[in-house]
Design a protein around this motif. Structure first.
Motif, PDB file in Angstrom:
ATOM      1  N   LEU A  96     -21.896  65.280  45.995  1.00 19.48           N
ATOM      2  CA  LEU A  96     -20.847  64.926  45.079  1.00 19.48           C
ATOM      3  C   LEU A  96     -19.651  64.113  44.477  1.00 19.48           C
ATOM      4  O   LEU A  96     -19.528  63.614  43.599  1.00 19.48           O
ATOM      5  N   ALA A  97     -18.734  64.144  45.586  1.00 13.40           N
ATOM      6  CA  ALA A  97     -17.752  63.515  45.478  1.00 13.40           C
ATOM      7  C   ALA A  97     -17.750  61.778  45.288  1.00 13.40           C
ATOM      8  O   ALA A  97     -17.764  60.849  45.154  1.00 13.40           O
ATOM      9  N   PHE A  98     -19.041  61.574  46.494  1.00 16.71           N
ATOM     10  CA  PHE A  98     -19.244  59.957  46.399  1.00 16.71           C
ATOM     11  C   PHE A  98     -19.950  60.027  45.206  1.00 16.71           C
ATOM     12  O   PHE A  98     -19.976  58.362  44.719  1.00 16.71           O
ATOM     13  N   LEU A  99     -20.907  60.683  44.412  1.00 18.50           N
ATOM     14  CA  LEU A  99     -20.954  59.510  43.158  1.00 18.50           C
ATOM     15  C   LEU A  99     -19.852  59.918  42.277  1.00 18.50           C
ATOM     16  O   LEU A  99     -20.023  59.024  41.150  1.00 18.50           O
ATOM     17  N   ALA A 100     -18.921  60.920  42.276  1.00 19.17           N
ATOM     18  CA  ALA A 100     -17.794  60.794  41.013  1.00 19.17           C
ATOM     19  C   ALA A 100     -17.169  59.648  41.500  1.00 19.17           C
ATOM     20  O   ALA A 100     -16.763  59.515  40.586  1.00 19.17           O
ATOM     21  N   MET A 101     -17.162  59.439  42.854  1.00 16.68           N
ATOM     22  CA  MET A 101     -15.930  58.020  42.763  1.00 16.68           C
ATOM     23  C   MET A 101     -16.457  56.496  42.187  1.00 16.68           C
ATOM     24  O   MET A 101     -15.286  55.925  41.463  1.00 16.68           O
ATOM     25  N   GLN A 102     -18.003  56.808  41.918  1.00 14.28           N
ATOM     26  CA  GLN A 102     -18.678  55.491  41.464  1.00 14.28           C
ATOM     27  C   GLN A 102     -18.487  55.320  40.321  1.00 14.28           C
ATOM     28  O   GLN A 102     -18.508  54.342  39.077  1.00 14.28           O
ATOM     29  N   LYS A 103     -17.927  56.593  39.428  1.00 13.53           N
ATOM     30  CA  LYS A 103     -18.160  56.510  37.620  1.00 13.53           C
ATOM     31  C   LYS A 103     -16.889  55.757  37.375  1.00 13.53           C
ATOM     32  O   LYS A 103     -15.543  55.977  37.390  1.00 13.53           O
ATOM     33  N   PRO A 104     -16.969  54.438  36.797  1.00 17.10           N
ATOM     34  CA  PRO A 104     -15.467  53.832  36.161  1.00 17.10           C
ATOM     35  C   PRO A 104     -15.311  54.906  34.757  1.00 17.10           C
ATOM     36  O   PRO A 104     -15.384  55.439  34.459  1.00 17.10           O
ATOM     37  N   ALA A 105     -13.857  54.542  35.446  1.00 15.35           N
ATOM     38  CA  ALA A 105     -13.157  55.472  33.913  1.00 15.35           C
ATOM     39  C   ALA A 105     -13.216  54.584  32.161  1.00 15.35           C
ATOM     40  O   ALA A 105     -13.742  53.455  32.630  1.00 15.35           O
ATOM     41  N   PRO A 106     -12.848  55.050  31.762  1.00 19.14           N
ATOM     42  CA  PRO A 106     -13.415  54.438  29.971  1.00 19.14           C
ATOM     43  C   PRO A 106     -11.903  53.430  29.881  1.00 19.14           C
ATOM     44  O   PRO A 106     -12.654  52.164  28.629  1.00 19.14           O
ATOM     45  N   ALA A 107     -10.926  52.825  30.333  1.00 22.58           N
ATOM     46  CA  ALA A 107     -10.191  52.823  30.794  1.00 22.58           C
ATOM     47  C   ALA A 107      -8.849  52.642  32.317  1.00 22.58           C
ATOM     48  O   ALA A 107      -8.832  53.234  32.678  1.00 22.58           O
ATOM     49  N   PRO A 108      -8.532  51.562  32.601  1.00 21.48           N
ATOM     50  CA  PRO A 108      -8.486  51.454  33.537  1.00 21.48           C
ATOM     51  C   PRO A 108      -6.347  52.283  33.791  1.00 21.48           C
ATOM     52  O   PRO A 108      -6.333  52.064  32.537  1.00 21.48           O
ATOM     53  N   ALA A 109      -6.576  52.217  34.787  1.00 22.12           N
ATOM     54  CA  ALA A 109      -4.851  53.472  34.924  1.00 22.12           C
ATOM     55  C   ALA A 109      -3.856  52.287  34.746  1.00 22.12           C
ATOM     56  O   ALA A 109      -2.498  52.757  34.667  1.00 22.12           O
ATOM     57  N   ILE A 110      -4.007  51.628  35.048  1.00 20.07           N
ATOM     58  CA  ILE A 110      -3.336  50.195  35.690  1.00 20.07           C
ATOM     59  C   ILE A 110      -3.397  48.838  35.266  1.00 20.07           C
ATOM     60  O   ILE A 110      -4.259  48.321  34.622  1.00 20.07           O
ATOM     61  N   ASN A 111      -1.707  47.867  33.966  1.00 20.80           N
ATOM     62  CA  ASN A 111      -2.801  47.310  33.512  1.00 20.80           C
ATOM     63  C   ASN A 111      -2.828  45.812  34.045  1.00 20.80           C
ATOM     64  O   ASN A 111      -2.488  45.546  35.005  1.00 20.80           O
TER      65      ASN A 111
END
Length: 697
Positions: free
Chosen positions: A514-529
């Protein structure tokens, strides 16, 4: 008659010895019964130079061997009047490239077996468990175009070999000191002679933290026992400003230009020709002073990986994994590649920040942690029981989709009620039809279990390759959700190793998936510019993904980075290593072979717990043999054939992409690594390693 103070006709003769340090040649009048130690003593007395000669030994260039047995005589070695010996230092400067592509100029013993030289070097570099590493020769792109035997007859290769005055890795195997022409390694004999029982795939290795680093016994001998090994770094990294636990974000241009990118499975297999023979010295394998060798992790079985003691080791494993992925030596999906790029970015960002001191827990904390681990383990043995009866076997049941793929078919997945119990997978047409018998029954022990996941398409599949009398038959299972996939994937993986869901590791396996799959999900927007970072795509993703994603690489990496932005430096590296280990092709060393009675070439895959017969172009598994069914492995050195005996059959093959000694050493090495445990003596058993990998009776 007396001449020059010697009685002519007394059986004496003149021996020529070149002192390499001084470029001076001396002639000694000797007899065949003079021992090697006496020759060196006579030579030093005649030189009459006040110097420390303790690190010197005699090298015989014509025979390509060290005269290291100081009590043996010239006659016993076969040295006669036409011989020219070299009196030369045993420790010489070797240019070593680490897994992070840095070069270090190190003082290495060229006279001991390569395995022992690696052990000593790793001790100097602060890398625990050196038995997992070895030296390899640098390869050129031309080396990937031909198999080992083809290269020997290739004219251009011959010219290059002569120009370099350096023999190929396995050229001198025939000059081994033992005259035996076959080897016979039996697991029963190993148990009897070593007092150790191999920890084969169905046995869990204890991975609790070690209280102290593993003590390593250094090789010693009559002539060299007091000579210290001085390791220096006189290359561009000579000041060692950067610890080996931290690597440059990008390697030197020279190192980058020498990287090889195999184009297919055959070229990946040809990479393994580079490994040095662990049972021969570096000098015997054509390596000379100031030559370059690669120090790499050879065996993918990392024991007791402990952040408290293994900062250098973790970093170097991480770096080797990173370059395997960037050089396309191992495949992954697009989501996985972006996840690896995100973890790498986090490592680079954390490396630029001051790091907290390493774990400074005192002894009481270590004891508390060990007791806590023990309690978790004991409680975990019953956590999956459906009732208080400890004899009950836990089971998993649910609706899943199933298909047995065939080359020419339009059939799709069919929905079945699946039950996983006691290492078996049962498929029923409807729920509650257990009385009428299953439509399909799949024995999971010994299966190859491969993920078939694509998060962007909501695809959560499991590929099973089931052993049978006619080879491996493929079956596909499709799950409806991540949670369902994690449970069934964990159950199948454990069952393939002979473990049920009652095993303490089941919950951890589910969480890990589950952790391995969670890391592959992209966020809606980057946390860094994105504009605040200069991300060079070829430093983070493999070339084929750069071509596919084009100018979106940086944005996609930053989106994936949001999932891992809170990880510490060590956590990011360990997550990278763990994700690398989760890939289907992880830890499989390939060789091009020809099986007895077969006309076409095939692949042999060697992993930590099994051998695999594979298709040369597709990599499909034709058959799998587990080490826990292996009885013995033998080599006929005359015809270069290897036979591996299993409980069900014997397999005979010749290796085309490397010398069969390399395959022999991989198998013996993995058997050796499986014997490691906290209960055993922590001193590295070098004698047992050579017994298992040396290939001589």
């Amino acid at each position: 008659m007396i001449a020059d103070g010697h009685l002519v006709g007394d059986g004496s003769w003149e021996l020529k010895v070149l002192v390499t340090d001084l470029s001076v040649e001396r002639c000694l009048r000797v007899k065949g019964d003079l021992h090697i130690g006496g020759v060196m003593l006579r030579l030093v007395e005649e030189l009459d130079i006040a110097a420390d000669w303790s690190d010197h030994a005699l090298w015989w260039p014509a025979r390509n061997c060290w005269l290291s047995r100081t009590r043996s005589t010239l006659d016993q070695y076969g040295v006669q009047a036409d011989a020219l010996l070299h009196f030369t230092p045993m420790h010489k400067t070797l240019r070593v490239q680490l897994p992070d592509l840095r070069y270090l100029d190190c003082r290495v013993d060229f006279s001991v077996k390569t395995f022992n030289a690696v052990v000593t070097l790793c001790k100097e570099l602060g890398i625990r468990h050196p038995e997992e590493l070895s030296f390899a020769k640098p390869l050129e792109s031309d080396d990937l175009r031909y198999n080992y035997r083809e290269r020997e007859s290739n004219t251009s290769h011959k010219k290059r070999t002569v120009a370099n005055n350096s023999a190929d890795t396995n050229t001198f195997i025939g000059h081994h000191g033992n005259s035996t022409h076959s080897s016979n390694n039996s697991l029963d004999n190993i148990k009897a002679t070593s007092g150790c029982t191999p920890v084969l795939p169905n046995t869990t290795i204890n991975r609790s933290p070690a209280p102290v680093p593993t003590p390593i016994s250094s090789p010693s001998g009559t002539w060299r026992k007091n000579s210290p090994l001085n390791t220096t770094a006189n290359s561009s990294f000579s000041n060692m400003d950067m610890s080996l636990a931290l690597s440059p974000a990008t390697p030197s241009q020279e190192a980058r230009s020498r990287l090889l990118r195999p184009k297919n499975l055959i070229e990946r297999a040809r990479l393994n020709v580079a490994w040095l023979d662990s049972s021969l010295s570096i000098m015997e394998q054509g390596v000379r002073e100031y030559s370059a060798l690669l120090l790499r992790y050879k065996f993918y079985s990392f024991y007791d990986l402990n952040p408290k003691y293994d900062a250098v080791r973790i970093n170097q494993i991480y770096e080797q994994a990173k370059w395997q992925l960037l050089n396309e030596e191992i495949d992954c999906t697009e989501e996985e590649m972006l996840m690896f790029g995100a973890l790498q970015l986090q490592v680079n960002l954390q490396s630029a920040q001051p790091q907290p001191l390493s774990d400074t827990r005192d002894g009481d904390d270590d004891i508390d942690a060990a007791l806590s681990d023990l309690q978790d383990t004991l409680e975990g043995t019953h956590v999956h029981s459906n009732t208080s009866d400890i004899t009950s076997i836990p089971e998993l049941s649910d609706f899943l989709r199933y298909m047995k793929p065939k080359r020419f078919t339009l059939k799709g997945f069919k929905r079945y009620w699946f039950v996983c119990k006691d290492l078996q997978l049962f498929a029923f047409k409807n729920k509650g039809e257990s009385g009428s018998g299953p439509a399909h029954q799949i024995p999971l022990r010994g299966c190859e279990v491969t993920p078939d996941v694509n998060l962007s398409q909501d695809k959560f599949g499991i590929r099973l390759e089931v052993p049978g009398p006619d080879g491996m038959s493929e079956m596909w299972i499709r799950c409806d959700s991540e949670a369902q996939y994690a449970k069934w994937m964990a159950a199948c993986r454990l069952a393939a190793k002979g473990k049920t869901m009652a095993d303490a590791s089941y919950d951890a396996e589910v969480s890990s998936i589950l952790a391995f799959l969670a890391m592959q999900k992209p966020a809606p927007a980057p946390a860094i510019n994105p504009s605040s970072l200069d991300i060079q795509p070829d430093d983070y993703v493999a070339p084929r993904f750069i071509r596919k994603l084009k100018n979106k690489v940086s944005t996609r990496i930053l989106e994936a980075h949001t999932n891992v932005k809170d990880l510490s430096l060590t956590e990011a590296k360990l997550n990278y290593i763990k994700a690398w280990q989760s890939l289907p092709e992880y830890g499989v060393s390939l060789f091009v072979v020809k099986f007895m009675g077969q006309r076409k070439e095939e692949l042999l895959g060697v992993a930590f717990n099994r051998l695999m017969r594979m298709d040369l172009t597709t990599g499909d598994h034709i058959k799998t043999w587990r080490y826990n069914t292996m009885k013995a492995w033998n080599v006929n050195w005359e015809v270069k054939h290897m036979m591996v005996q299993f409980e069900e059959e014997s397999v005979i093959f010749s290796c085309l992409s490397a010398d069969c000694k390399v395959v022999h050493e991989f198998i013996g090495g993995y058997i050796f690594l499986s014997m490691r445990s906290k209960e055993a003596n922590q001193t590295l058993n070098e004698e047992l390693f050579h017994k298992l990998t040396g290939g001589w009776s």
